[in-house]
Design an enzyme around this catalytic site. Structure first.
Site, mmCIF file in Angstrom:
data_model
loop_
_atom_site.group_PDB
_atom_site.id
_atom_site.type_symbol
_atom_site.label_atom_id
_atom_site.label_comp_id
_atom_site.label_asym_id
_atom_site.label_seq_id
_atom_site.Cartn_x
_atom_site.Cartn_y
_atom_site.Cartn_z
ATOM 1 N N ASP A 1 0.811 -1.215 0.000
ATOM 2 C CA ASP A 1 0.000 0.000 0.000
ATOM 3 C C ASP A 1 0.849 1.273 0.000
ATOM 4 O O ASP A 1 2.023 1.249 0.368
ATOM 5 C CB ASP A 1 -0.893 0.033 1.254
ATOM 6 C CG ASP A 1 -2.088 -0.905 1.118
ATOM 7 O OD1 ASP A 1 -2.094 -1.743 0.192
ATOM 8 O OD2 ASP A 1 -3.015 -0.803 1.950
ATOM 9 N N ASP A 2 0.180 2.359 -0.379
ATOM 10 C CA ASP A 2 0.643 3.754 -0.213
ATOM 11 C C ASP A 2 1.703 4.203 -1.213
ATOM 12 O O ASP A 2 2.225 5.305 -1.094
ATOM 13 C CB ASP A 2 1.139 4.029 1.215
ATOM 14 C CG ASP A 2 0.052 3.792 2.264
ATOM 15 O OD1 ASP A 2 -1.082 3.453 1.870
ATOM 16 O OD2 ASP A 2 0.342 3.937 3.465
ATOM 17 N N HIS B 1 -6.320 3.116 -4.006
ATOM 18 C CA HIS B 1 -6.181 3.411 -2.567
ATOM 19 C C HIS B 1 -6.513 4.889 -2.312
ATOM 20 O O HIS B 1 -5.920 5.504 -1.429
ATOM 21 C CB HIS B 1 -4.759 3.061 -2.126
ATOM 22 C CG HIS B 1 -4.574 2.849 -0.647
ATOM 23 N ND1 HIS B 1 -5.523 2.243 0.150
ATOM 24 C CD2 HIS B 1 -3.538 3.156 0.187
ATOM 25 C CE1 HIS B 1 -5.064 2.189 1.406
ATOM 26 N NE2 HIS B 1 -3.872 2.758 1.456
ATOM 27 N N HIS C 1 -5.576 9.493 0.561
ATOM 28 C CA HIS C 1 -5.351 8.607 1.701
ATOM 29 C C HIS C 1 -5.981 9.140 2.991
ATOM 30 O O HIS C 1 -5.326 9.291 4.028
ATOM 31 C CB HIS C 1 -3.848 8.351 1.904
ATOM 32 C CG HIS C 1 -3.581 7.096 2.675
ATOM 33 N ND1 HIS C 1 -3.651 7.027 4.047
ATOM 34 C CD2 HIS C 1 -3.268 5.839 2.262
ATOM 35 C CE1 HIS C 1 -3.378 5.791 4.440
ATOM 36 N NE2 HIS C 1 -3.154 5.046 3.370
ATOM 37 N N HIS D 1 3.635 -2.342 3.086
ATOM 38 C CA HIS D 1 3.657 -1.000 2.505
ATOM 39 C C HIS D 1 4.926 -0.789 1.699
ATOM 40 O O HIS D 1 6.019 -1.062 2.205
ATOM 41 C CB HIS D 1 3.554 0.065 3.605
ATOM 42 C CG HIS D 1 2.231 0.048 4.316
ATOM 43 N ND1 HIS D 1 1.918 -0.877 5.292
ATOM 44 C CD2 HIS D 1 1.126 0.829 4.153
ATOM 45 C CE1 HIS D 1 0.679 -0.661 5.711
ATOM 46 N NE2 HIS D 1 0.170 0.357 5.039
HETATM 47 ZN ZN LIG Z 1 -2.706 3.063 3.148
#
Ligand SMILES: [Zn+2]
Length: 398
Positions: A188-189, A239, A243, A335
């Site tokens: 993620d991210d 995503h 965020h 992540h």
């Molecule tokens: Zn995230």
């Protein structure tokens, strides 16, 4: 004297004759004024009315005088009733027992009947074919095998293709939770400066993973990194744009802007199809968030194992947390973005190696083999697992 009297009588005769001629002409003229207008009966939808029309007259002049525009029929689709063809059927015009057109002359006493053209609905055609399998749940927190299509008879509009009826011949097989040793890595991210390092490790280990990207990072180098992710065959996931870890508490307009906006950035800036998955930042989920993702044809992708790598525990701790919780169908949350990812980078290789040593196979949630097919984790000689029953409630994501 007699001569003068004859002359007077002649004059009187002339005057009388002139008078009679004038009167005759006048009356003839009056008669012709009366003949100038003809009477036409107009019959429309059973309503009759008489009209006085100046000759020479045609059907068109009668209709214009009456202010009548005969309705033209449309062709409508069978499912939604949308207009497929304007002017599909012309109205009929009848003079007595003859069908006529607008230029046909009409005479005194004629009866003009208008038969309006009704709207028509297209025909349908029946065909047997595959029907899609029952869909995945709206929210998944572990891997699911897609179901299998069934067979059915589907009636569709001849022109529109709109489906109006469906009869099941063989029901589709519902999707089922993965019970074999198949697991998924998700990151993620990103994209982030550490994303190329994650890609390198995955390339070396020959593992495909899922990357849940944040829209605002898709600028400059971020686009290059994200395109590398897509180019190396990994699965993309939305995503959001910014965020927001509390999206579920925000108004619908913000939810739309974040989810739809995230998809638009991914598709526009990377030139990819809309991802099949949405991952909520912070796991922030509500019926509105789920419905918004569903309307975007996305499944909400939660997770089974969260080793909290974003809190930067030692790599060995990340590995042991994942391995301690590993089970068939697990979705592992890591992540590649959001900060220094040194510990995560150091953990990826050992996670892959140790899981493989236990017989696990890495897959992505969009490429799980369907129900009834030999799974990636099962030996090819093993019998296919039986279709699972309808799933129970989902567990909580980390
Ligand atoms: Zn995230």
């Amino acid at each position: 004297m007699a001569h003068r009297r004859r002359r007077l009588r002649f004059l009187l005769t002339v005057v009388l004759a002139a008078l009679v001629t004038t009167l005759g002409l006048l009356s003839a003229s009056a008669a012709s004024v009366g003949l100038q207008r003809i009477t036409i009966t107009l019959d429309r939808k059973g309503e009759r009315r008489s009209l006085l029309v100046d000759p020479p007259a045609t059907v068109a002049t009668v209709l214009a005088l009456a202010g009548v525009v005969p309705t033209t029929g449309r062709l409508l689709s069978v499912g939604t009733g949308r207009v497929l063809v304007e002017g599909n059927a012309k109205p009929q015009l009848w003079l007595g027992s003859h069908m006529v057109d607008m230029e046909t002359p009409v005479t005194d006493g004629a009866s003009l009947r208008i038969v309006e053209a009704p709207d028509e609905v297209e025909g349908t055609v029946d065909a047997e074919g595959d029907v899609p399998p029952p869909p995945l749940p709206d929210v998944i927190s572990e891997l699911w095998r897609p179901g299998l299509p069934g067979r059915g008879r589907v009636a569709r509009g001849l022109r529109s293709g709109e489906e109006v009826a469906r009869t099941t011949i063989v029901p589709g097989v519902p999707p089922a939770r993965v019970t074999d040793k198949e697991i998924a890595l998700t990151f993620d991210d990103g994209p982030w400066p550490s994303t190329p390092d994650v890609l390198r490790i995955l390339r070396e280990k020959q593992v495909k993973a899922t990357f849940c990207m944040v829209g605002y990072t898709l600028e400059g180098e971020g686009i290059t990194r994200a395109k590398a992710v897509a180019g190396e065959g990994h699965t993309l996931c939305n995503h959001t744009v910014h965020h927001d870890g509390h999206l579920a508490k925000k108004p619908q307009a913000v939810i739309d802007a974040e989810i739809v906006g995230g998809n638009e950035l991914l598709t526009r800036r990377l030139g990819v199809d809309r991802p099949a998955f949405y991952r909520p930042p912070g796991g922030s989920l509500s019926p509105a968030v789920t419905a918004t993702a569903k309307a975007q044809h996305q499944t909400v992708l939660m997770w089974t194992i969260d080793p909290s790598d974003y809190k930067k525990p030692p790599a060995t701790e990340i590995v042991s947390r994942v391995m301690g919780a590993l089970r068939p169908g697990a979705i592992i949350l890591l992540h590649d973005g959001g900060g220094d990812r040194a510990q995560t980078l150091a953990a990826i290789g050992p996670i892959i190696d140790q899981a493989r040593a236990q017989g696990y196979v890495f897959v992505t949630p969009d490429k799980v083999t369907p129900v009834g097919s030999p799974s990636a984790a099962a030996p090819t000689t093993a019998p296919a697992p039986p279709p699972a029953t309808i799933p129970g409630p989902l567990g909580q994501g980390g």
